[in-house]
Design an enzyme around this catalytic site. Sequence first.
Site, mmCIF file in Angstrom:
data_model
loop_
_atom_site.group_PDB
_atom_site.id
_atom_site.type_symbol
_atom_site.label_atom_id
_atom_site.label_comp_id
_atom_site.label_asym_id
_atom_site.label_seq_id
_atom_site.Cartn_x
_atom_site.Cartn_y
_atom_site.Cartn_z
ATOM 1 N N ASP A 63 111.546 -21.561 71.702
ATOM 2 C CA ASP A 63 112.209 -21.131 73.084
ATOM 3 C C ASP A 63 112.709 -22.407 73.617
ATOM 4 O O ASP A 63 113.956 -22.711 73.472
ATOM 5 C CB ASP A 63 111.630 -20.974 74.250
ATOM 6 N N TYR B 164 117.194 -12.338 83.755
ATOM 7 C CA TYR B 164 116.186 -13.487 84.281
ATOM 8 C C TYR B 164 117.139 -14.796 84.576
ATOM 9 O O TYR B 164 116.713 -15.498 85.559
ATOM 10 C CB TYR B 164 115.598 -13.581 83.636
ATOM 11 N N TYR C 83 116.930 -24.171 83.037
ATOM 12 C CA TYR C 83 117.965 -23.067 83.473
ATOM 13 C C TYR C 83 119.136 -23.673 84.589
ATOM 14 O O TYR C 83 120.032 -22.973 84.653
ATOM 15 C CB TYR C 83 117.138 -21.527 83.318
ATOM 16 N N HIS D 212 108.183 -12.655 70.689
ATOM 17 C CA HIS D 212 109.021 -14.176 71.004
ATOM 18 C C HIS D 212 107.776 -14.894 70.881
ATOM 19 O O HIS D 212 107.654 -16.549 70.448
ATOM 20 C CB HIS D 212 109.161 -14.484 72.838
#
Length: 317
Positions: free
Chosen positions: A101, A150, A231, A296
Site C-alpha cells: 500500500d 477517496y 495523501y 488488498h
Amino acid sequence: MEKIEHRIITVNGINMHVAEVGEGPAVLFLHGFPELWYSWRHQMLSLSSAGYHAIAPDLRGYGDTDRPPSAASYTVFHIVGDLVGLLNALGLDQVFLVGHDWGAIIAWCFCLFRPDCIKALVNMSIPFQPRHPSVNPLQSFRTLFGDDYYVCRFQTPGEMEEDFARVDTAKIITAFLCSRSPHPPILPKDMELKALFEAPIPLPSWLTEEDINYYASKFNQKGFTGGLNYYRAIDLDWDLTVAWTGLQVNVPVKFIVGDDDITYNFPGAKEYIQNGGFKRDVPNLQEVVVMEGVAHFLNQEKPEEISAHIIDFIRKF
C-alpha cells in the site's frame, strides 16, 4: 508476538517506534494506510524463524512514531529520509525491502532515491507508478473518478478527521481491512459517512477482535491526520520529483497482488502489469504473482503464503 522487541529511535528529527525480531540479514517492512508495524506481525515471526532480522517501524505520523502536523512534512523525501536515518542508526548499509500500500509507494521511491541501500524488493498491491510529465496525481484522479474519489476527499485538512471522529475507530479499521470491493472507493460529500462505517461487518478468519482493538487503540491516541497527510502531499511529491521523471527502478523486484485488490482493478493496471509496461519501467522485475481470490490486505489475509513468497525471493541474494 512476545518475541518481538520494541524501541524508539531518533531519526531525521523525529522519534520513530521500531519493532524488531530475529538475527541475520535485515528485512525492512513498510506498512500502509490505515495500518501500523503490526500489519507485518506474521511475516516478522516467519522471517525471524528463517534466519532474518525483521524490522518494522511505525512510519512517520503513525502509531508510536511522532506525528508532525503539516502535510508538507510528509513528502516521499521525508519518509525515505526517515528510513535512511533508521538504517544508519541500526548500522545497516543494505536491507531487503518489503512494502505494501503506501509502504509500497515509499519502497519504490526508496529504490529510486537510494538503490545502494536495497538488496532486493518485494512489493505488494501497488505497482510502480512512473511520474507523468504534465499531469499531477489529483488532476488524474479527478478526471477518472470525480471529486468524491477517496483520495480527493482526503485532501482538506481536518475535514475527514471530523467525519472519522463521529464513528467508532474500531468500525473504521474493520471497514477498511475487511473491504473486498474491487471498485474505486467513492465517499459522496452529501452522504453521512457514519452510515458507511456503522454497518455490521463480520470479521474474516484472518482478523481478530484483538487485532482490530490494537489498531484502534493506536489511532485513538494519534488520530488519522498523519496517515491522511501522505495523501495530502501527493501533488507536492509530484512537484518535487520532476528530476526523477523517466527513471527506472533498477533493483531486483518481486511483485505480489490479489486479483480482488482495488489496485489491480484500477483502470489500466492489469494491462500495465501484464503487457510489458511494468517490466519496461522496472527492468529487474523478476517475478509477478497474482493471488486468486485475494483482496488488498494480502499480507494479513494470506500470511503464510506471503511469508513464503518473501523468503523464496530474498534467499536468491
